[in-house]
Design a protein around this motif. Structure first.
Motif, PDB file in Angstrom:
ATOM      1  N   SER A   2      50.554  15.236-109.927  1.00 16.79           N
ATOM      2  CA  SER A   2      50.190  14.062-109.120  1.00 16.79           C
ATOM      3  C   SER A   2      51.694  12.861-108.731  1.00 16.79           C
ATOM      4  CB  SER A   2      49.387  13.166-110.162  1.00 16.79           C
ATOM      5  OG  SER A   2      49.190  13.071-111.806  1.00 16.79           O
ATOM      6  N   VAL A   4      52.393   9.648-110.063  1.00 21.33           N
ATOM      7  CA  VAL A   4      52.550   9.009-111.173  1.00 21.33           C
ATOM      8  C   VAL A   4      53.009   7.320-110.814  1.00 21.33           C
ATOM      9  CG1 VAL A   4      51.556   7.809-113.531  1.00 21.33           C
ATOM     10  CG2 VAL A   4      50.899  10.502-112.729  1.00 21.33           C
ATOM     11  N   VAL A   6      53.170   4.252-113.855  1.00 23.79           N
ATOM     12  CA  VAL A   6      53.283   3.554-114.484  1.00 23.79           C
ATOM     13  C   VAL A   6      53.126   1.506-114.735  1.00 23.79           C
ATOM     14  CG1 VAL A   6      53.917   3.127-117.148  1.00 23.79           C
ATOM     15  CG2 VAL A   6      53.555   4.866-116.060  1.00 23.79           C
ATOM     16  N   TRP A  20      52.385   7.078-121.102  1.00 21.41           N
ATOM     17  CA  TRP A  20      53.195   8.247-120.176  1.00 21.41           C
ATOM     18  C   TRP A  20      52.626   9.141-120.182  1.00 21.41           C
ATOM     19  CZ3 TRP A  20      56.749   5.435-119.221  1.00 21.41           C
ATOM     20  CH2 TRP A  20      57.291   4.136-119.516  1.00 21.41           C
ATOM     21  N   VAL A  22      50.077  11.581-119.612  1.00 25.83           N
ATOM     22  CA  VAL A  22      49.240  11.847-118.747  1.00 25.83           C
ATOM     23  C   VAL A  22      48.616  13.410-118.598  1.00 25.83           C
ATOM     24  CG1 VAL A  22      50.429  10.934-117.003  1.00 25.83           C
ATOM     25  CG2 VAL A  22      51.337  12.857-117.065  1.00 25.83           C
ATOM     26  N   ASP A  23      46.944  13.036-118.567  1.00 27.90           N
ATOM     27  CA  ASP A  23      46.748  14.619-118.675  1.00 27.90           C
ATOM     28  C   ASP A  23      46.744  16.175-118.094  1.00 27.90           C
ATOM     29  OD1 ASP A  23      44.899  13.306-119.667  1.00 27.90           O
ATOM     30  OD2 ASP A  23      43.121  12.474-117.613  1.00 27.90           O
ATOM     31  N   ALA A  26      53.175  15.617-113.737  1.00 24.69           N
ATOM     32  CA  ALA A  26      53.353  14.668-112.939  1.00 24.69           C
ATOM     33  C   ALA A  26      53.754  15.166-112.032  1.00 24.69           C
ATOM     34  CB  ALA A  26      53.720  13.314-113.290  1.00 24.69           C
ATOM     35  N   MET A  29      56.914   9.888-111.341  1.00 25.11           N
ATOM     36  CA  MET A  29      56.799   8.919-112.185  1.00 25.11           C
ATOM     37  C   MET A  29      57.755   7.104-111.536  1.00 25.11           C
ATOM     38  SD  MET A  29      56.343   7.893-116.683  1.00 25.11           S
ATOM     39  CE  MET A  29      54.646   9.338-116.355  1.00 25.11           C
ATOM     40  N   VAL A 100      48.326   7.945-109.206  1.00 24.39           N
ATOM     41  CA  VAL A 100      46.996   7.854-110.202  1.00 24.39           C
ATOM     42  C   VAL A 100      48.008   6.625-110.976  1.00 24.39           C
ATOM     43  CG1 VAL A 100      47.068   8.058-112.606  1.00 24.39           C
ATOM     44  CG2 VAL A 100      46.689   9.712-111.061  1.00 24.39           C
ATOM     45  N   ARG A 102      48.735   4.067-114.175  1.00 26.85           N
ATOM     46  CA  ARG A 102      48.009   3.752-115.213  1.00 26.85           C
ATOM     47  C   ARG A 102      48.356   2.902-116.086  1.00 26.85           C
ATOM     48  NH1 ARG A 102      46.446   7.467-118.185  1.00 26.85           N
ATOM     49  NH2 ARG A 102      47.798   7.601-120.107  1.00 26.85           N
ATOM     50  N   GLU A 129      43.499   4.147-114.164  1.00 26.47           N
ATOM     51  CA  GLU A 129      43.533   4.325-115.369  1.00 26.47           C
ATOM     52  C   GLU A 129      43.696   3.520-116.576  1.00 26.47           C
ATOM     53  OE1 GLU A 129      43.603   9.192-114.799  1.00 26.47           O
ATOM     54  OE2 GLU A 129      45.132   8.040-116.003  1.00 26.47           O
TER      55      GLU A 129
END
Length: 469
Positions: A2, A4, A6, A20, A22-23, A26, A29, A100, A102, A129
């Protein structure tokens, strides 16, 4: 994989930063910080000075530059924007789409509202998120629901006794790469705020607390290496760089986390000296006060900041307090230190707050807003909850809570060294009570103060602060 984004706010560090984590891996970022344009608007109606003052903004910019350096060596970068956070983030997403976003859950009402506004504008394909952080304990660890937070700090401390703080994470070695299409960098401070760019710390103050993660770690190590051992005995002192921890600027901006502080403290071996142990416990109590106020602010929401807008009317008493011109040396010295350095000891903060609210009868929210402008360690939860506490509302409400400024001055600055340091004219007076009530000692030279409450008279009489003595 993904893409991301932030969204950084009060979490300006790479170590122990849950943003930082992430599941899934990434692909890219993008790290963004937005200086809220509202911070550059007047701190109260009718006053052109900004909500965020020069000392606080300078510390923030130093922290952002330091963070960018840490991100660059890990293969990432930083983008700093100025404007409405939601509008700016949407603009970034148009240039560099993300899957995503975050962001850390923060206690301030405006911060929470910004997250909700952003969520309402995002397309369904973009996941927002909110990450838990900024506190010692997680929501799941608390032995009560956030809505059932104890009404007093003492009760809170008893309930959380024995809880282990969330583990502190190491800094990542590398971070996902920066998107090719994304802008990067931060504007010069002079373009954002000429006032902040031209501001210099008063030489009467101590060393400037340079912003950034490295400087915060160095300050922590310095404190743990010695000053911690006598913290209980010196924390109320008014002069000296090492009388307290002075970690709060880095904690407020997230250059250090409370978890990092507790982790470093836990690595220190136990000491058989009862005084050292007591100092350590007193320091932990201060971290728990911060924790308590952060959970309280989450529960209080917009009510934390009072029910109505700040008063518009010009208040001479407020202006005298802000300028350090009330004629009360203990108050004036503290207010000049605040404006000259962006810092004030906790003891001084309590006294100037009580004096404004109880003696000058000024709306407490105006004092809280002035602190918001100046304090380099400002954070919404600690500042506004503390002001409500002193004013007799909020947590542990006591309408009769009152600091007798004259008694406090004679107890914590017995010789008048602090007031003479910031008000050099007082150095010509003999050390002791005369420096705190100069209008009684030399009425021809020192004018009467803005107020002289009856509660002070007994203290001054018993201390022989009278003409000619």
């Amino acid at each position: 994989m993904s893409r991301v984004l932030v969204w950084l706010r009060n979490d300006l560090r790479v170590a122990d930063n849950p943003l930082w984590c992430v599941d899934t891996p990434a692909e890219t970022m993008l790290c963004v910080y937005v200086l809220d344009r509202r911070w550059l608007t007047p701190w109260r109606p009718g006053d052109a000075r900004a909500r965020i003052g020069p000392a606080r903004l300078r510390f923030l910019w130093e922290s952002l530059m330091a963070l960018r350096g840490e991100l660059l060596v890990r293969g990432s970068d930083l983008l700093v924007c100025v404007g409405d956070p939601v509008d700016e983030l949407q603009g970034v997403l148009r240039r560099a789409p993300a899957d995503v976003i975050r962001v850390r859950e923060d206690p301030g009402w405006q911060e929470s509202d910004d997250v909700q506004r952003l969520a309402s504008r995002l397309p369904s394909a973009v996941k927002l998120e909110t990450v838990s952080g900024g506190t010692l304990f997680t929501r799941e660890q608390l032995p009560f629901s956030p809505g059932a937070l104890p009404d007093t700090f003492s009760a809170f401390r008893r309930r959380v006794a024995g809880l282990a703080p969330r583990p502190s994470r190491m800094a990542p070695v590398t971070l996902p790469p920066w998107p090719d299409e994304a802008p990067r960098g931060l504007p010069p401070l002079a373009r954002v705020s000429p006032e902040a760019a031209g501001w210099r710390v008063d030489p009467l103050g101590g060393p400037w607390p340079e912003g950034g993660e490295r400087a915060g770690r160095e300050r922590l190590q310095r404190f743990l290496a010695g000053p911690l051992d006598h913290y209980r005995d010196t924390r109320n002192a008014l002069l000296g760089d090492d009388v307290s921890s002075r970690l709060s600027p880095w904690l407020a901006w997230g250059c250090l986390s409370a978890g990092q502080v507790m982790a470093q403290l836990a690595e220190r071996p136990a000491d058989d000296d009862a005084a050292v142990t007591a100092s350590r416990e007193a320091f932990v109590d201060e971290l728990l006060w911060r924790e308590y106020f952060h959970w309280a602010a989450r529960q209080d929401g917009a009510a934390l900041f009072g029910e109505h807008r700040l008063p518009v009317a010009h208040e001479p008493a407020l202006e005298a307090w802000c300028a350090g011109a009330t004629g009360v040396p203990f108050i004036d010295a503290a207010m000049r230190e605040l404006v000259g350095t962006g810092w004030l000891s906790n003891r001084a903060r309590q006294n100037v707050a009580s004096f404004l609210v109880k003696d000058l009868q000024v709306d407490w929210r105006l004092g809280a807003a002035w602190f918001e402008r100046w304090l380099v360690d400002y954070d919404a939860a600690s500042n506004w909850e503390n002001w409500r506490y002193v004013a007799g509302g909020g947590r542990d409400p006591r309408r009769d809570r009152y600091f007798n400024v004259m008694r406090q001055a004679l107890r914590y600055d017995a010789d008048g060294d602090y007031v003479a340091h910031w008000l050099p004219d007082l150095a010509s007076l003999p050390p002791g009570p005369a420096r705190h009530a100069p209008w009684r000692h030399r009425p021809a030279r020192f004018g009467r103060p803005w107020v002289e409450p009856e509660a002070w008279r007994t203290v001054m009489t018993s201390s022989a602060v009278v003409t000619g003595q």
